[in-house]
Design an enzyme around this catalytic site. Structure first.
Site, PDB file in Angstrom:
ATOM      1  N   TYR A   1       8.069 -24.418 -36.840  1.00  0.00           N
ATOM      2  CA  TYR A   1       6.820 -23.838 -37.326  1.00  0.00           C
ATOM      3  C   TYR A   1       7.014 -22.422 -37.858  1.00  0.00           C
ATOM      4  CZ  TYR A   1       3.529 -27.350 -35.530  1.00  0.00           C
ATOM      5  OH  TYR A   1       2.806 -28.486 -35.310  1.00  0.00           O
TER       6      TYR A   1
ATOM      7  N   LYS B   1      16.059 -33.500 -28.368  1.00  0.00           N
ATOM      8  CA  LYS B   1      16.876 -34.428 -29.161  1.00  0.00           C
ATOM      9  C   LYS B   1      18.304 -33.888 -29.093  1.00  0.00           C
ATOM     10  CE  LYS B   1      17.237 -37.973 -32.029  1.00  0.00           C
ATOM     11  NZ  LYS B   1      16.914 -39.385 -31.666  1.00  0.00           N
TER      12      LYS B   1
ATOM     13  N   ASP C   1      12.519 -39.555 -28.940  1.00  0.00           N
ATOM     14  CA  ASP C   1      12.154 -40.905 -29.389  1.00  0.00           C
ATOM     15  C   ASP C   1      11.871 -41.803 -28.190  1.00  0.00           C
ATOM     16  OD1 ASP C   1      14.851 -40.619 -28.791  1.00  0.00           O
ATOM     17  OD2 ASP C   1      15.576 -41.894 -30.428  1.00  0.00           O
TER      18      ASP C   1
ATOM     19  N   ASP D   1       3.667 -30.903 -30.343  1.00  0.00           N
ATOM     20  CA  ASP D   1       2.528 -31.197 -31.216  1.00  0.00           C
ATOM     21  C   ASP D   1       2.345 -32.701 -31.332  1.00  0.00           C
ATOM     22  OD1 ASP D   1       0.481 -30.743 -33.162  1.00  0.00           O
ATOM     23  OD2 ASP D   1       1.929 -31.311 -34.704  1.00  0.00           O
TER      24      ASP D   1
ATOM     25  N   ASP E   1      -0.749 -35.404 -29.259  1.00  0.00           N
ATOM     26  CA  ASP E   1      -1.686 -36.340 -29.903  1.00  0.00           C
ATOM     27  C   ASP E   1      -1.455 -37.754 -29.378  1.00  0.00           C
ATOM     28  OD1 ASP E   1      -2.656 -34.243 -31.552  1.00  0.00           O
ATOM     29  OD2 ASP E   1      -2.857 -35.602 -33.265  1.00  0.00           O
TER      30      ASP E   1
END
Ligand code: IPM
Ligand code: MG
Length: 357
Positions: free
Chosen positions: A142, A187, A219, A243, A247
């Site tokens: 970001y 990751k 993942d 982020d 959701d």
């Protein structure tokens, strides 16, 4: 107790949901003899439209001099394609997080029995799910350097040891207060930044021997989150993964409209629902105010050290769920309006016998 709250409704449904959140804080003030004063300021598209800046200096000043900040949402489709001004509402939110040093974003997620049937997941998967995501909020992709030429683009993902330590410690402390399990989501099989996260988290875990630490690739975590959510207690992760996973985790509650958040740094903290500005619903009095209302419960707990008042808000929300006093997203056949949902919760707080929560 007297507190000054900066109110930044922002865009779209942000205005409607913060209005209900304020109503709830007023009800708490009435019942528990507190005084909360609200001062409004601009952010997002609303700020670009009126003063040509998505996070104007006056808003920053108000936030810095307040005891807590309540934010609605930012975002407006008029700015989806690159706007001629080069400005976007989201820049306002990102600059605010950076300027106020809000590096730890805390997003609790739990399933409510009364809402199991609103989720596409099975009740047996949802039962007992109760986790909190600690999302790093001022680093990573970001905020890394961005480059663009006609045919290529890049976003730098950069993390320092210090940036990881300062969110990992509160995440471990939260785990100590909960079920004593922390899962680092990364990751590390591909990304160097993730390998640094693992190294730092492994070191810190030495100071928290009571906390069981798990390491999961993002993942795999995305799948496990909806396959077996009960295994999670505290999830610690970097900005972008947090982020996306928050959701996804909202599916456990039945609606993104249920999720609150707190963004914490070294000074004033910010409270906002996880959902966005939902422009199509703006002004229609249909948005779910519970994410914003539960954000005020986090404010009472974290910024004002008022755990009892906070617990009452949770209790009032549970009453609303039981009575199905819920908006369309959770009650498609008999959805109440945003204001009616807020009124139900506020009336409960105003009239319930407050002896035992
Ligand atoms: C969130 C939002 C923001 C983010 C957007 C609006 C910039 O999605 O708070 O989760 O990506 O952080
Ligand atoms: Mg998001």
């Amino acid at each position: 107790m007297k507190k000054n709250i900066a109110l930044l409704p922002g865009d779209g449904i942000g205005k409607e949901v913060t209005k209900e959140a304020v109503k709830i804080l007023q009800a708490i003030a009435t019942r528990f003899n507190h005084k909360f004063t609200f001062t409004e300021a601009l952010i997002g598209a609303a700020a670009i439209d009126s003063v040509g800046d998505p996070f104007p200096p006056e808003s920053g000043k108000l936030c810095r001099s307040s005891d807590a900040i309540l934010l609605g949402a930012v975002g407006d489709p008029r700015f989806d394609q690159r706007h001629p001004s080069g400005m976007s509402p989201e820049q306002g939110l990102l600059r605010m997080r950076k300027e106020l040093g809000l590096y730890a974003n805390i997003r609790p997620v739990k399933s409510y029995p009364g809402l199991y049937n609103r989720s596409p997941l099975k009740a047996q998967v949802l039962a007992g799910a109760n986790l909190v995501i600690f999302r790093e909020l001022t680093g990573g992709l970001y905020f890394g350097e961005k480059k663009r030429s006609a045919d290529s683009a890049s976003d730098l993902c950069l993390y320092t040891r210090e940036e990881i330590i300062r969110i990992a410690i509160p995440a471990f402390e939260a785990a100590m207060q909960r079920r004593k399990k922390l899962t680092l989501v990364d990751k590390a099989n591909v990304l160097e930044t993730s390998r640094l996260w693992r190294e730092v988290v492994r070191e810190i875990s030495g100071n928290f021997p009571g906390v069981e630490v798990d390491y999961l690739y993002v993942d795999n975590a995305a799948m496990q989150l909806i396959q077996n959510p009960r295994q999670f207690d505290v999830i610690l992760t970097e900005n972008m993964f947090g982020d996306i996973l928050s959701d996804e985790a909202s599916v456990l509650t039945g609606s993104l409209g249920m999720l609150p958040s707190a963004s914490i740094g070294n000074k004033v903290s910010l409270y906002e629902p996880v959902h966005g500005s939902w422009p199509e619903a703006a002004g229609r009095n249909i948005a779910n105010p519970i994410g914003a209302i539960l954000s005020t419960a986090m404010m009472l707990e974290y910024s004002f050290q008022l755990p009892l008042e906070s617990a009452w808000i949770h209790r009032a929300v549970e009453e609303a769920i039981q009575a199905e006093a819920l908006t369309l997203d959770l009650n498609p056949s008999g959805g109440r309006s945003t204001t009616a949902t807020g009124d139900f919760i506020s009336n409960f707080l105003l009239h319930e016998n407050l002896h035992s929560v």
